[in-house]
Design a protein around this motif. Structure first.
Motif, short mmCIF file in Angstrom:
data_model
loop_
_atom_site.label_atom_id
_atom_site.label_comp_id
_atom_site.label_asym_id
_atom_site.label_seq_id
_atom_site.Cartn_x
_atom_site.Cartn_y
_atom_site.Cartn_z
N CYS A 15 -22.79 -66.01 47.94
CA CYS A 15 -23.58 -66.01 49.23
C CYS A 15 -25.25 -66.00 48.67
O CYS A 15 -25.43 -65.09 48.13
CB CYS A 15 -23.18 -64.83 49.84
SG CYS A 15 -24.31 -64.66 51.42
N CYS A 19 -26.54 -62.29 50.68
CA CYS A 19 -26.14 -60.97 50.06
C CYS A 19 -25.54 -60.97 48.56
O CYS A 19 -25.35 -59.93 48.01
CB CYS A 19 -25.01 -60.25 51.07
SG CYS A 19 -23.51 -60.99 50.93
N PHE A 39 -22.75 -62.04 47.41
CA PHE A 39 -21.12 -61.77 47.52
C PHE A 39 -20.79 -63.06 46.90
O PHE A 39 -21.09 -64.36 47.34
CB PHE A 39 -20.64 -61.25 48.81
CG PHE A 39 -19.20 -61.31 48.88
CD1 PHE A 39 -18.55 -60.02 48.65
CD2 PHE A 39 -18.46 -62.40 49.09
CE1 PHE A 39 -17.20 -59.90 48.81
CE2 PHE A 39 -16.86 -62.36 49.34
CZ PHE A 39 -16.34 -60.93 49.08
N CYS A 53 -19.59 -66.32 55.00
CA CYS A 53 -19.56 -65.31 53.80
C CYS A 53 -18.69 -64.21 54.46
O CYS A 53 -18.86 -63.70 55.55
CB CYS A 53 -20.94 -64.66 53.61
SG CYS A 53 -21.06 -63.37 52.68
N SER A 65 -18.49 -61.27 53.75
CA SER A 65 -19.33 -59.84 53.64
C SER A 65 -19.99 -59.67 54.71
O SER A 65 -20.42 -58.72 55.17
CB SER A 65 -20.01 -59.85 52.17
OG SER A 65 -20.47 -58.56 52.21
N CYS A 66 -21.25 -60.78 54.82
CA CYS A 66 -22.29 -60.55 55.83
C CYS A 66 -22.20 -61.62 56.82
O CYS A 66 -23.03 -61.23 57.83
CB CYS A 66 -23.63 -60.51 54.92
SG CYS A 66 -23.94 -62.38 54.25
ZN LIG Z 1 -23.31 -62.79 52.23
#
Ligand SMILES: [Zn+2]
Length: 65
Positions: free
Chosen positions: A25, A28, A30, A52, A54-55
């Protein structure tokens, strides 16, 4: 353009290339090793998107066919 290599298209090759490597990503950092790209074709362009986990940032890659 014609497919003369056992039916493998440029579309398939691009997808295999993208799916074959983990995506990092840009927002972030990730590393997503399990996700898949969603492909959509518009005219002479293929667009791959993934989100993503994660974010939630969406990454888009565009390739001309
Ligand atoms: Zn991310």
């Amino acid at each position: 353009m014609s497919s003369s290599h056992g039916g493998t298209t440029a579309f398939d090759r691009l997808r295999a290339r993208l799916d074959g490597q983990p995506h990092v990503c840009e927002a972030c950092g990730f590393v997503d090793e399990a996700g898949e790209w969603e492909a959509a074709t518009t005219g002479g362009t293929v667009e791959y998107r993934r989100e993503c986990p994660s974010c939630g940032t969406e990454t888009v890659r565009r390739h001309r066919l």
